[in-house]
Design a protein around this motif. Structure first.
Motif, PDB file in Angstrom:
ATOM      1  N   GLN A  97      41.461  58.562  10.180  1.00 20.86           N
ATOM      2  CA  GLN A  97      41.697  57.503  11.154  1.00 20.86           C
ATOM      3  C   GLN A  97      42.969  57.759  11.961  1.00 20.86           C
ATOM      4  OE1 GLN A  97      39.898  54.540  11.741  1.00 20.86           O
ATOM      5  NE2 GLN A  97      38.334  55.445  10.464  1.00 20.86           N
TER       6      GLN A  97
ATOM      7  N   ALA B  11      39.746  65.172   9.463  1.00 20.58           N
ATOM      8  CA  ALA B  11      38.944  63.947   9.528  1.00 20.58           C
ATOM      9  C   ALA B  11      39.733  62.776   8.966  1.00 20.58           C
ATOM     10  CB  ALA B  11      37.640  64.136   8.757  1.00 20.58           C
TER      11      ALA B  11
ATOM     12  N   GLU C 213      37.534  65.378  18.123  1.00 20.01           N
ATOM     13  CA  GLU C 213      36.117  65.039  18.035  1.00 20.01           C
ATOM     14  C   GLU C 213      36.044  63.733  17.303  1.00 20.01           C
ATOM     15  OE1 GLU C 213      32.698  67.669  17.125  1.00 20.01           O
ATOM     16  OE2 GLU C 213      34.300  69.110  16.745  1.00 20.01           O
ATOM     17  N   VAL C 214      35.186  62.845  17.745  1.00 24.79           N
ATOM     18  CA  VAL C 214      35.109  61.530  17.126  1.00 24.79           C
ATOM     19  C   VAL C 214      33.813  61.350  16.350  1.00 24.79           C
ATOM     20  CG1 VAL C 214      36.650  60.389  18.753  1.00 24.79           C
ATOM     21  CG2 VAL C 214      34.225  60.502  19.249  1.00 24.79           C
ATOM     22  N   GLU C 215      33.854  60.434  15.382  1.00 24.75           N
ATOM     23  CA  GLU C 215      32.671  60.102  14.592  1.00 24.75           C
ATOM     24  C   GLU C 215      31.640  59.412  15.469  1.00 24.75           C
ATOM     25  OE1 GLU C 215      32.097  60.830  11.382  1.00 24.75           O
ATOM     26  OE2 GLU C 215      34.043  61.806  11.151  1.00 24.75           O
ATOM     27  N   ASN C 216      30.387  59.780  15.326  1.00 26.11           N
ATOM     28  CA  ASN C 216      29.277  59.129  16.017  1.00 26.11           C
ATOM     29  C   ASN C 216      29.429  59.093  17.539  1.00 26.11           C
ATOM     30  OD1 ASN C 216      28.110  58.546  13.505  1.00 26.11           O
ATOM     31  ND2 ASN C 216      29.336  56.708  13.326  1.00 26.11           N
TER      32      ASN C 216
ATOM     33  N   ALA D  65      38.025  56.713  14.396  1.00 28.33           N
ATOM     34  CA  ALA D  65      37.614  57.680  13.379  1.00 28.33           C
ATOM     35  C   ALA D  65      37.414  59.032  14.054  1.00 28.33           C
ATOM     36  CB  ALA D  65      36.325  57.222  12.700  1.00 28.33           C
TER      37      ALA D  65
ATOM     38  N   THR E 217      38.450  63.324  24.211  1.00 26.90           N
ATOM     39  CA  THR E 217      37.411  64.056  23.499  1.00 26.90           C
ATOM     40  C   THR E 217      36.742  64.983  24.505  1.00 26.90           C
ATOM     41  OG1 THR E 217      35.557  62.563  23.977  1.00 26.90           O
ATOM     42  CG2 THR E 217      36.996  61.940  22.141  1.00 26.90           C
TER      43      THR E 217
ATOM     44  N   LYS F  49      36.844  63.456  13.565  1.00 24.91           N
ATOM     45  CA  LYS F  49      36.369  64.532  12.693  1.00 24.91           C
ATOM     46  C   LYS F  49      37.412  65.638  12.581  1.00 24.91           C
ATOM     47  CE  LYS F  49      31.507  63.992  13.924  1.00 24.91           C
ATOM     48  NZ  LYS F  49      30.345  64.673  14.526  1.00 24.91           N
TER      49      LYS F  49
END
Length: 83
Positions: free
Chosen positions: A46, A44, A78-81, A60, A7, A62
């Motif tokens: 998995q 977006a 890019e990752v979630e959260n 997860a 990332t 994006k």
């Protein structure tokens, strides 16, 4: 095969795997050993990595892209959260 998920902030995963499933713009697909070379835009969803012990690791994302060639997969996403 060797797999790495990176990332903008960090390396999320680096190791060996037997399969990797990604959510591409054309639908999810799975890469196995000796998969044809490919570059794909990811949406977006998995990313699922099955390691050599048959354990699954899920991430997860994006969006991003992946490249596979010569049994090496690099996923830039890019990752979630931020995880």
């Amino acid at each position: 095969m060797k797999v790495e998920i990176i990332t903008p902030e960090q390396s999320l995963y680096k190791g060996e795997a037997t399969s990797v499933t990604v959510p591409s713009m054309q639908g999810p697909f799975t890469m196995l050993e000796h998969h044809a070379a490919i570059v794909a835009i990811l949406e977006a969803g998995q990313v699922v990595i099955t390691d050599l012990n048959q354990e699954q690791h899920e991430f997860a994302i994006k969006g991003g892209f992946c490249e596979q060639h010569d049994n090496q997969i690099i996923i830039c996403a890019e990752v979630e959260n931020g995880k």
